[in-house]
Design a protein around this motif. Structure first.
Motif, short mmCIF file in Angstrom:
data_model
loop_
_atom_site.label_atom_id
_atom_site.label_comp_id
_atom_site.label_asym_id
_atom_site.label_seq_id
_atom_site.Cartn_x
_atom_site.Cartn_y
_atom_site.Cartn_z
N VAL A 283 0.69 -1.46 0.03
CA VAL A 283 -0.08 0.04 0.22
C VAL A 283 0.80 1.34 -0.12
N GLU A 284 1.78 0.93 0.82
CA GLU A 284 2.74 2.79 1.24
C GLU A 284 3.65 2.73 -0.78
N GLY A 285 3.96 1.49 -0.57
CA GLY A 285 4.82 1.59 -2.29
C GLY A 285 3.78 2.03 -3.41
N LEU A 286 2.43 1.90 -2.73
CA LEU A 286 2.72 1.61 -4.59
C LEU A 286 1.39 3.82 -3.96
N ASP A 337 2.31 6.74 -14.17
CA ASP A 337 1.42 5.62 -14.49
C ASP A 337 0.85 4.93 -12.73
N VAL A 338 1.91 4.99 -12.18
CA VAL A 338 1.40 3.67 -11.21
C VAL A 338 0.24 4.75 -10.75
N LEU A 339 0.55 6.20 -10.22
CA LEU A 339 -0.96 7.08 -9.54
C LEU A 339 -1.38 6.82 -9.73
N ARG A 340 -2.00 7.11 -11.21
CA ARG A 340 -2.81 7.27 -11.79
C ARG A 340 -3.74 6.39 -12.27
N SER A 341 -3.36 5.26 -11.37
CA SER A 341 -4.63 3.85 -11.54
C SER A 341 -5.26 3.49 -10.22
N LEU A 342 -4.18 4.61 -8.78
CA LEU A 342 -4.99 4.43 -8.01
C LEU A 342 -6.55 5.31 -7.48
#
Length: 361
Positions: A283-286, A337-342
């Motif tokens: 969770v913290e990594g995402l 890109d990763v942050l946009r998926s959250l």
């Protein structure tokens, strides 16, 4: 003195409290937190501004019974280690409801994804039977039950009959993007955060690392945490200049460390009485834009696969894990890109808002 005190109109009953609970509590609606014990990562500097009470099972039930509680959050029913504690407090609330003619809203947040094991021996089986009876009693009395993962939803629906008047909802335990998380591409750094424990896959990660380094000589490994395998971590760092070790970092240092990591690794390994429910490091990594490398043990594994993260079987072997780590380092996605998926709202916060909606409406 503790037994004679009263609580806030909203109460959170926890078996064990950790730093993440305290961090979230500052953002949640005000409530009294009653807990039995503290996790290894408990940070006392997070206590100011919170109403915290450490109490045993009977004392906790007594405090709750003496208070005019509107909403009581309890440990999830399948936390069998807390079954007696939870059932006592639920019974106290329902007894007070009967005497006063009201109805306290009892709520819970579930992420368990391991069916309760069958112990050996008649004594062990009898103890499990008793705890499951208490768990069913607790489940029947819950008004709102939020699930953080699909895996937990499936397990609960296979284990319990639906509770009367019970509302349920799946609210994935996904973070929202962390404030200030950098979005630019990162260096080839793999991070491991959390307990240095066999369950968390540290041994598998260290065994795979030479294969990663052979394929990607510029790669680095950052280890952050503490635990029983600390000696192994220290030995690995001493013998390999690509490995950086930080023992028991303060909570304030973790976000900064994660923002320099390309891939967060948590190759969790199942045990007879334990399975990774979500994985706080995931969770913290995402939240900080990391690509994730983990196993199918996490309750978030199906979402991670859908979003293109790197998920392997827990028994896949060192070569497969090394290949997943290399693929994560080569992943073309940026942190943005990763942050946009959250989701825009942290899943645990969204669950809490729904669970306590009745008390705050």
């Amino acid at each position: 003195m503790t037994a004679n005190r009263t609580a806030h109109r909203d109460v959170r009953l926890y078996e064990v409290v950790r730093s993440a609970h305290l961090e979230r509590a500052h953002d949640f609606e005000p409530a009294t937190i009653i807990y039995r014990d503290r996790r290894y990562d408990y940070d006392a500097s997070l206590e100011p501004g919170l109403d915290l009470t450490q109490a045993g099972d009977l004392t906790a039930a007594r405090i709750i019974a003496r208070s005019h509680v509107a909403t009581l959050e309890v440990n999830e029913p399948l936390m069998l280690s807390a079954a007696r504690r939870t059932a006592l407090s639920v019974a106290a609330v329902r007894t007070v409801d009967l005497l006063r003619g009201g109805h306290t809203s009892i709520v819970s947040y579930a992420i368990e994804n391991l069916e309760p094991p069958q112990p050996a021996g008649s004594r062990g089986r009898l103890g499990r039977w008793g705890r499951m009876r208490l768990a069913r009693y607790v489940h029947r009395n819950i008004d709102r039950l939020a699930f953080g993962t699909d895996a937990s939803w499936d397990l609960y629906h296979d284990t319990f009959a639906p509770g009367r008047r019970q509302s349920t909802r799946i609210i994935p335990a996904l973070p929202s993007p962390a404030d200030g998380a950098p979005t630019e591409p990162r260096e080839p750094v793999v991070g491991f955060l959390g307990a240095f424990d066999e369950r968390k896959g540290l041994m598998e990660l260290l065994a795979a690392w030479p294969l990663v380094r052979a394929a990607r000589p510029s790669a680095r490994l950052v280890l952050l945490g503490k635990g029983p395998l600390q000696d192994l971590a220290e030995e690995a760092a001493a013998g390999d200049p690509s490995i950086t070790l930080t023992i028991d970092p303060p909570r304030s240092a973790i976000p900064e460390a994660l923002r320099s990591i390309k891939a967060l690794a948590l190759p969790s390994q199942p045990r007879a009485r334990w399975r990774e429910q979500v994985g706080l490091p995931i969770v913290e990594g995402l939240a900080n834009g990391c690509v994730i490398v983990t196993t199918r043990e996490s309750g978030l594994s199906s979402w991670l696969v859908t979003e293109g993260h790197h998920v392997v079987a827990s028994d896949a072997g060192v070569e497969t894990l090394a290949a997943a780590l290399i693929a994560a380092l080569d992943d073309p996605r940026t942190p943005e890109d990763v942050l946009r998926s959250l989701p825009p709202v942290d899943g645990r916060r969204a669950a809490d808002q729904w669970l306590f909606e009745r008390a705050t409406a």
